[in-house]
Design a protein around this motif. Sequence first.
Motif: not given
Length: 508
Positions: A495-503
Amino acid sequence: EDEFELHKELFDELGIKKENSGVCNGEWGGSGPVIYSMNPSTGKILASITTASKADVDSAIDAARKAQHLWRSVPTPVRGHIVREIGEALREKKLALAKLISLEVGKILAEAEGEVQEFIDMTDIALGLSRSMPGQVLPSERSKHLILEQWHPLGCVGVITAFNFPHAVYGWNSSLAFVCGNSVVWKPALSTSLVALATTKIVHSVLERNNYPTSLAALLCGAGEVGEAVSKDRRVDLVSFTGSTAIGRKVGVWAQERFGRVLLELGGNNACIVMDDANIELAVRGILFSAVGTSGQRCTTTRRLFVQQGVYDIFMEHLTHAYKQVRIGNPLDKGTIYGPLHNHSAVSRFQKTMEEIKRAGGAILHGGKVVDGPGLFVQPTIVRMDPTAEIVQRETFAPILYAAKFKDLSEAIQLNNAVPQGLSSSIFTSDVRALFEFIGPNGSDCGIVNVNVPTSGAEVGAAFGGEKETGGGREAGSDAWKQYCRRSTTTINFGDDLPLAQGIAFHH
Ligand code: NAD
């Protein structure tokens, strides 16, 4: 006097000379001490072998590592074809190899043929694996992400083997190690160096005709110090050790100290339980094979026998009768089912143990003596013995079966589990409740838990090995191949986003 001339035809077929190099690092050589291999049925010398020096250990590991760099990028199914060819080459030489195993180890020809067959069967498993070696795709908690798990070649695998399966154990390890993309450095038992030579030459014939370096299958014949050097060497990624608990304990520490991996297949102290409702004839046949086969020198040999009180007398009568029929003799002769012990120290351990048994109040029901003559023969032996006696807790690598009576299943399970080793176990019963209790979580604590099948004689399709002082390792089939691999976990973001694990919020 040597026996070389007597078996010259066989030796010629397998490429064994009167004086042999026992080291291969891509080229045959060796600069360690010269040793002699002996036929335990006659006590005579077969041939000599030059063993490995420290420098040879160093050069073989170095060469094996270099060869692995090439081998690891060969596609897995192509590696599988090489292992398949090794299986074909073994099929062609099966009888000759079996005769050599019989000569050098002392096991009967039928069991020696079985040993070669085990290696062949392992090459089949490895071939199948080469087309089906799985990884995993796992769901990610993050949008437009994916997780992969892959199994890559580990590197250089050191294989240290025991005398009693001088061919098959190398087969279990090398077939998987090769197909998984590793090189192998083999340190066989000193007294079975000729089997190791003949086996290695067959593997090399396949590598050579396919233009792969033979240093992929390096050989280091030698005594314990060669095994120690292999175990301590940082360039050996996995040490797969088969042998006694005493040596395995040290090898395990040496390998782990340097964060090398270790796979331990150590001693057993295996029990069979015979319930009142068992098929007695079947149990007698099974236990006879398992206690007397390979002259009591299998890791899975039945060493302890627990018989329920209702059938104890009749069962022991049948079993001792069966022991009386055991034909002792030259392991190469048809009709022999029982050969010699492998070496002089095994005979003296047998004698010492018999003395200890008498002192501890054991009653000899059959055998107990060394057989006169040139070979290393002892009588297959049954002793009635208190199962809690100290001597019963140890593995004596000789054909001594300790028998005892028990009242109920829970006592039998308690006795089964009361020793430090945890390799193989077996129950003979026709009661489904006893069966499931024995194979369940409150039952046998061993790696192998059989029903109406004795403790020895495993197939290669399943994992083989044991708990506690047996070392915890698993070889052969099932998922044992994973130990010859390193696992890598990969998270892919498409994707184009960088979500992190565990929010986790991490804004700047
Ligand atoms: P062993 O322990 O004497 O020797 C095994 C191997 O270790 C040999 O290659 C030997 O040269 C090597 N060795 C000796 N000293 C060493 C050291 N200091 N460092 C590294 N290596 C060293 O065993 P053995 O008498 O050849 O075989 C019999 C034993 O093997 C029995 O205890 C049997 O139960 C066990 N065994 C276990 C399995 C299994 O799968 N669990 C299979 C076969 C045999």
